[in-house]
Design a protein around this motif. Structure first.
Motif, PDB file in Angstrom:
ATOM      1  N   PHE A   1     -79.654  67.574-100.220  1.00 50.47           N
ATOM      2  CA  PHE A   1     -80.114  67.114-101.527  1.00 50.47           C
ATOM      3  C   PHE A   1     -81.329  66.205-101.329  1.00 50.47           C
ATOM      4  CE2 PHE A   1     -75.919  68.479-102.823  1.00 50.47           C
ATOM      5  CZ  PHE A   1     -76.095  68.892-104.135  1.00 50.47           C
ATOM      6  N   PRO A   2     -82.545  66.771-101.324  1.00 49.18           N
ATOM      7  CA  PRO A   2     -83.740  65.973-101.060  1.00 49.18           C
ATOM      8  C   PRO A   2     -83.989  64.855-102.060  1.00 49.18           C
ATOM      9  CG  PRO A   2     -84.223  68.316-100.911  1.00 49.18           C
ATOM     10  CD  PRO A   2     -82.845  68.203-101.480  1.00 49.18           C
ATOM     11  N   PHE A   3     -83.430  64.987-103.257  1.00 45.36           N
ATOM     12  CA  PHE A   3     -83.629  63.967-104.285  1.00 45.36           C
ATOM     13  C   PHE A   3     -82.335  63.210-104.613  1.00 45.36           C
ATOM     14  CE2 PHE A   3     -87.001  67.123-105.637  1.00 45.36           C
ATOM     15  CZ  PHE A   3     -88.053  66.396-105.106  1.00 45.36           C
ATOM     16  N   ALA A   4     -81.302  63.924-105.052  1.00 48.78           N
ATOM     17  CA  ALA A   4     -80.139  63.287-105.679  1.00 48.78           C
ATOM     18  C   ALA A   4     -79.279  62.481-104.717  1.00 48.78           C
ATOM     19  CB  ALA A   4     -79.280  64.345-106.382  1.00 48.78           C
ATOM     20  N   PHE A   5     -79.284  62.824-103.421  1.00 49.16           N
ATOM     21  CA  PHE A   5     -78.497  62.078-102.436  1.00 49.16           C
ATOM     22  C   PHE A   5     -79.385  61.550-101.315  1.00 49.16           C
ATOM     23  CE2 PHE A   5     -75.096  64.372-104.486  1.00 49.16           C
ATOM     24  CZ  PHE A   5     -74.004  63.531-104.389  1.00 49.16           C
ATOM     25  N   SER A   6     -80.606  61.237-101.651  1.00 52.20           N
ATOM     26  CA  SER A   6     -81.538  60.793-100.611  1.00 52.20           C
ATOM     27  C   SER A   6     -82.230  59.500-101.016  1.00 52.20           C
ATOM     28  CB  SER A   6     -82.520  61.920-100.281  1.00 52.20           C
ATOM     29  OG  SER A   6     -81.832  62.975 -99.612  1.00 52.20           O
ATOM     30  N   THR A   7     -83.526  59.406-100.837  1.00 48.63           N
ATOM     31  CA  THR A   7     -84.237  58.124-100.883  1.00 48.63           C
ATOM     32  C   THR A   7     -83.993  57.323-102.157  1.00 48.63           C
ATOM     33  OG1 THR A   7     -85.917  59.189 -99.522  1.00 48.63           O
ATOM     34  CG2 THR A   7     -86.509  57.089-100.543  1.00 48.63           C
ATOM     35  N   ALA A   8     -84.083  57.975-103.307  1.00 53.11           N
ATOM     36  CA  ALA A   8     -83.824  57.280-104.577  1.00 53.11           C
ATOM     37  C   ALA A   8     -82.607  57.871-105.271  1.00 53.11           C
ATOM     38  CB  ALA A   8     -85.046  57.365-105.494  1.00 53.11           C
ATOM     39  N   GLY A   9     -81.683  58.405-104.486  1.00 50.92           N
ATOM     40  CA  GLY A   9     -80.499  59.059-105.027  1.00 50.92           C
ATOM     41  C   GLY A   9     -79.412  58.096-105.456  1.00 50.92           C
TER      42      GLY A   9
ATOM     43  N   VAL B   1     -77.987  46.702 -97.660  1.00 49.42           N
ATOM     44  CA  VAL B   1     -77.212  47.887 -97.289  1.00 49.42           C
ATOM     45  C   VAL B   1     -78.148  48.970 -96.756  1.00 49.42           C
ATOM     46  CG1 VAL B   1     -75.442  47.361 -98.985  1.00 49.42           C
ATOM     47  CG2 VAL B   1     -77.258  48.962 -99.578  1.00 49.42           C
ATOM     48  N   VAL B   2     -77.570  49.871 -95.968  1.00 48.79           N
ATOM     49  CA  VAL B   2     -78.315  50.985 -95.381  1.00 48.79           C
ATOM     50  C   VAL B   2     -77.841  52.282 -96.022  1.00 48.79           C
ATOM     51  CG1 VAL B   2     -78.761  52.292 -93.265  1.00 48.79           C
ATOM     52  CG2 VAL B   2     -78.681  49.785 -93.199  1.00 48.79           C
ATOM     53  N   VAL B   3     -78.780  53.101 -96.464  1.00 47.86           N
ATOM     54  CA  VAL B   3     -78.475  54.389 -97.093  1.00 47.86           C
ATOM     55  C   VAL B   3     -79.098  55.506 -96.259  1.00 47.86           C
ATOM     56  CG1 VAL B   3     -78.976  55.867 -99.082  1.00 47.86           C
ATOM     57  CG2 VAL B   3     -78.225  53.502 -99.440  1.00 47.86           C
ATOM     58  N   PHE B   4     -78.295  56.483 -95.886  1.00 48.93           N
ATOM     59  CA  PHE B   4     -78.765  57.642 -95.136  1.00 48.93           C
ATOM     60  C   PHE B   4     -79.035  58.791 -96.094  1.00 48.93           C
ATOM     61  CE2 PHE B   4     -76.928  55.098 -91.885  1.00 48.93           C
ATOM     62  CZ  PHE B   4     -77.520  55.483 -90.683  1.00 48.93           C
ATOM     63  N   GLY B   5     -80.240  59.360 -96.043  1.00 51.77           N
ATOM     64  CA  GLY B   5     -80.559  60.520 -96.860  1.00 51.77           C
ATOM     65  C   GLY B   5     -79.781  61.744 -96.407  1.00 51.77           C
ATOM     66  N   ALA B   6     -79.414  62.602 -97.368  1.00 51.53           N
ATOM     67  CA  ALA B   6     -78.660  63.817 -97.065  1.00 51.53           C
ATOM     68  C   ALA B   6     -79.611  64.994 -96.888  1.00 51.53           C
ATOM     69  CB  ALA B   6     -77.668  64.116 -98.185  1.00 51.53           C
TER      70      ALA B   6
ATOM     71  N   HIS C   1     -77.488  41.908 -90.052  1.00 57.11           N
ATOM     72  CA  HIS C   1     -77.760  41.659 -91.475  1.00 57.11           C
ATOM     73  C   HIS C   1     -77.230  42.765 -92.382  1.00 57.11           C
ATOM     74  CE1 HIS C   1     -79.895  38.245 -90.225  1.00 57.11           C
ATOM     75  NE2 HIS C   1     -81.127  38.713 -90.203  1.00 57.11           N
ATOM     76  N   THR C   2     -76.854  43.898 -91.832  1.00 58.38           N
ATOM     77  CA  THR C   2     -76.337  45.006 -92.639  1.00 58.38           C
ATOM     78  C   THR C   2     -74.941  44.667 -93.156  1.00 58.38           C
ATOM     79  OG1 THR C   2     -77.611  46.630 -91.363  1.00 58.38           O
ATOM     80  CG2 THR C   2     -75.715  47.460 -92.610  1.00 58.38           C
ATOM     81  N   THR C   3     -74.717  44.904 -94.446  1.00 59.12           N
ATOM     82  CA  THR C   3     -73.413  44.576 -95.044  1.00 59.12           C
ATOM     83  C   THR C   3     -72.653  45.805 -95.555  1.00 59.12           C
ATOM     84  OG1 THR C   3     -74.400  44.182 -97.215  1.00 59.12           O
ATOM     85  CG2 THR C   3     -74.207  42.285 -95.730  1.00 59.12           C
ATOM     86  N   GLY C   4     -73.277  46.974 -95.549  1.00 62.96           N
ATOM     87  CA  GLY C   4     -72.612  48.185 -96.007  1.00 62.96           C
ATOM     88  C   GLY C   4     -73.484  49.391 -95.722  1.00 62.96           C
ATOM     89  N   VAL C   5     -72.865  50.572 -95.675  1.00 65.44           N
ATOM     90  CA  VAL C   5     -73.568  51.803 -95.312  1.00 65.44           C
ATOM     91  C   VAL C   5     -73.132  52.930 -96.242  1.00 65.44           C
ATOM     92  CG1 VAL C   5     -73.972  53.521 -93.486  1.00 65.44           C
ATOM     93  CG2 VAL C   5     -73.663  51.096 -92.882  1.00 65.44           C
ATOM     94  N   GLY C   6     -74.102  53.726 -96.727  1.00 64.42           N
ATOM     95  CA  GLY C   6     -73.826  54.917 -97.509  1.00 64.42           C
ATOM     96  C   GLY C   6     -74.317  56.150 -96.775  1.00 64.42           C
ATOM     97  N   PHE C   7     -73.493  57.194 -96.729  1.00 63.33           N
ATOM     98  CA  PHE C   7     -73.826  58.385 -95.953  1.00 63.33           C
ATOM     99  C   PHE C   7     -73.241  59.617 -96.614  1.00 63.33           C
ATOM    100  CE2 PHE C   7     -72.374  61.502 -92.760  1.00 63.33           C
ATOM    101  CZ  PHE C   7     -73.560  61.804 -92.109  1.00 63.33           C
ATOM    102  N   THR C   8     -74.026  60.700 -96.655  1.00 65.75           N
ATOM    103  CA  THR C   8     -73.542  62.019 -97.061  1.00 65.75           C
ATOM    104  C   THR C   8     -73.987  63.000 -95.997  1.00 65.75           C
ATOM    105  OG1 THR C   8     -73.687  61.510 -99.423  1.00 65.75           O
ATOM    106  CG2 THR C   8     -73.662  63.828 -98.809  1.00 65.75           C
ATOM    107  N   GLY C   9     -73.035  63.659 -95.350  1.00 65.31           N
ATOM    108  CA  GLY C   9     -73.420  64.571 -94.280  1.00 65.31           C
ATOM    109  C   GLY C   9     -72.212  65.124 -93.549  1.00 65.31           C
ATOM    110  N   SER C  10     -72.403  65.387 -92.274  1.00 68.34           N
ATOM    111  CA  SER C  10     -71.376  66.049 -91.477  1.00 68.34           C
ATOM    112  C   SER C  10     -70.239  65.097 -91.114  1.00 68.34           C
ATOM    113  CB  SER C  10     -71.986  66.603 -90.190  1.00 68.34           C
ATOM    114  OG  SER C  10     -72.400  65.546 -89.339  1.00 68.34           O
ATOM    115  N   PHE C  11     -69.113  65.688 -90.756  1.00 66.55           N
ATOM    116  CA  PHE C  11     -67.967  64.907 -90.312  1.00 66.55           C
ATOM    117  C   PHE C  11     -68.310  64.129 -89.042  1.00 66.55           C
ATOM    118  CE2 PHE C  11     -63.978  64.627 -87.811  1.00 66.55           C
ATOM    119  CZ  PHE C  11     -63.259  63.803 -88.655  1.00 66.55           C
ATOM    120  N   SER C  12     -68.981  64.783 -88.094  1.00 66.19           N
ATOM    121  CA  SER C  12     -69.326  64.104 -86.840  1.00 66.19           C
ATOM    122  C   SER C  12     -70.286  62.948 -87.077  1.00 66.19           C
ATOM    123  CB  SER C  12     -69.931  65.098 -85.838  1.00 66.19           C
ATOM    124  OG  SER C  12     -71.109  65.697 -86.367  1.00 66.19           O
ATOM    125  N   GLY C  13     -71.257  63.149 -87.995  1.00 64.81           N
ATOM    126  CA  GLY C  13     -72.200  62.076 -88.302  1.00 64.81           C
ATOM    127  C   GLY C  13     -71.528  60.891 -88.970  1.00 64.81           C
TER     128      GLY C  13
END
Length: 462
Positions: A105-113, A97-102, A178-190
């Motif tokens: 929130f540099p910690f809680a919703f990012s690399t190891a969030g 899966v792919v996770v986009f950092g927010a 190969h990507t099976t899911g995506v997590g994102f926290t951010g803008s509506f347009s993004g």
């Protein structure tokens, strides 16, 4: 993504105890680097040190919570039916899966969030697309994750980290087969862009995007009359907290017209004007906020209550209902009061508000008795309904729901905070007629791990 798939084929089969130990090791590595991580994040994000220390603690607590969940085991929803046929079912990880950092929130919703922690708990491998607003922080956190990988003995590429523009790097990650899911926290347009990319793939994949919310707060008449000072303090603090850079910022207030409401607005404006101003996270957010406030205040029928550290404005409900622009999010310390003539207008306003992360009701016991329909309506709009508290605190616990109907999120059935966030990265698989030795550990008879399983319609701690 090729390395992530290779890692998943091994990591997805790791025993739950090893997976839990890996999550705990990430938390320990982050804790051992706390001072340096917080200093870097402070320099990059301009967020105050106490806020960043609290956020890092939240991040380590999330990792530990998912470690406990994995060890306990019931989240896999193992069930066994021994009738005419032997049929067994459980949840299994999706894959890489792919996770986009927010940005906020540099910690809680990012690399190891939370997205990364829940995906790793599920058994998925993760590729993190770090956010440019705190790239050095993201890379430093990833360094802690790499050490945890080595200490825990999980596959080398279980977690990977890349940087680059969302329109190119991010798109390539989402579009990769190969990507099976995506997590994102951010803008509506993004979030919408990622949803389009995922839908255009030969094999579409789910995008779990948290995008936009104005978090309506209903101030009912009895509490507005009796508790004016307390309400002013609560919502002035909530609106200006972190310069309004929270997805749960109370951007919309509703109340019935009354002398008490006029007093509340006057005092709220004065309180907000005295709040200490801070730099916003980065120039992009600051520019968007300034443009959003200008666009909002240019709308016909709106009146400014206070403009300073934050902006408080008001509009009549009838005007609000005619203009869809009033329902848009202004990301920052902005809140719009909608003045309603009666409960009918208040109901109409709420019914015209789009999906939200939170819906709040401030009320006395009398208010609750007189307005139960308003409370029920808030529950249809939001993933979290609150009585007599500000919406800006999102506690990390099993019962938390940080999600809501579109456009708050892309899928209202899921949450990005709380134990059930793990459900985003799994799918159910039924195993019929399998010899015992070929079954996953959780479905085997005589499984030595103590987990709750549904066996012939009875929950057993087997």
């Amino acid at each position: 993504m090729q390395r992530s798939l290779a890692a998943f084929k091994e990591y997805g089969k790791t025993p739950p105890t090893q997976r839990a130990a890996f999550l705990e090791q990430i938390a320990a590595q982050l804790e051992s680097r706390r001072e340096a991580l917080v200093a870097t994040a402070h320099e990059e994000s301009r967020l105050p040190l106490p806020r960043l220390n609290g956020e890092l603690t939240r991040t380590t607590n999330q990792l530990k919570m998912f470690a406990r969940l994995v060890r306990e085991g019931s989240w896999v929803e193992a069930s066994i039916d021994k009738g005419d046929k032997d049929i067994r079912k459980m949840l299994v990880p999706l894959g890489p899966v792919v996770v986009f950092g927010a940005s906020n929130f540099p910690f809680a919703f990012s690399t190891a969030g939370g997205d990364t922690a829940s995906a790793l708990a599920a058994g998925a491998s993760v590729v993190v697309k770090g956010h440019s607003a705190h790239a050095r922080t993201s890379e430093a956190v990833f360094g802690a994750v790499l050490d945890a990988i080595r200490e825990s003995g999980v596959p080398e590429h279980t977690v990977q980290h890349v940087l680059g523009p969302g329109s190119t790097t991010g798109k390539a990650l989402v579009m990769h087969p190969h990507t099976t899911g995506v997590g994102f926290t951010g803008s509506f347009s993004g979030g919408r862009a990622l949803m389009r990319y995922a839908a255009e793939r030969e094999r579409p994949v789910p995008v779990f995007a948290e995008m936009s919310s104005i978090n309506p707060v209903v101030l009912l008449p009895d509490t507005l009359h009796k508790n004016t000072a307390a309400l002013v303090k609560t919502f002035a603090a909530s609106i200006t907290l972190g310069m309004g850079q929270f997805c749960t910022n109370p951007g919309l207030l509703l109340a019935l017209e009354s002398p008490a409401l006029e007093v509340f607005l006057q005092q709220l404006g004065a309180e907000v004007s005295q709040a200490q101003a801070h730099d916003m996270l980065h120039s992009g957010i600051a520019d968007s906020y300034a443009e959003g406030v200008k666009d909002m205040l240019d709308q016909e029928g709106i009146a400014v209550v206070q403009r300073g550290t934050g902006v408080i404005a008001k509009v009549a409900a009838a005007v609000f209902l005619r203009n869809p622009h009033f329902r848009e999010e202004v990301f920052g310390p902005f809140s719009l009061m909608v003045v309603c003539k009666d409960k009918t207008e208040m109901t109409a306003v709420l019914e015209n508000v789009k999906g939200q992360l939170t819906g709040t009701v401030m009320a006395t016991e009398k208010d609750l008795e007189d307005h139960s329909d308003i409370i029920a309506l808030q529950a249809t709009l939001a993933g979290r309904v609150i009585i007599n508290d500000a919406p800006t605190g999102v506690e990390v616990c099993n019962s938390m729901v940080h999600g809501g109907p579109f456009p708050a999120t892309s899928d209202a059935r899921f949450t990005s905070v709380g134990a059930t966030a793990i459900k985003r990265w799994v799918r159910p698989v039924c195993f019929q007629g399998f010899p015992g030795h070929l079954l996953p550990e959780e479905l085997q008879d005589g499984n030595p791990r103590k987990i709750w399983r549904l066996v012939n319609e009875q929950w057993l701690n087997t």
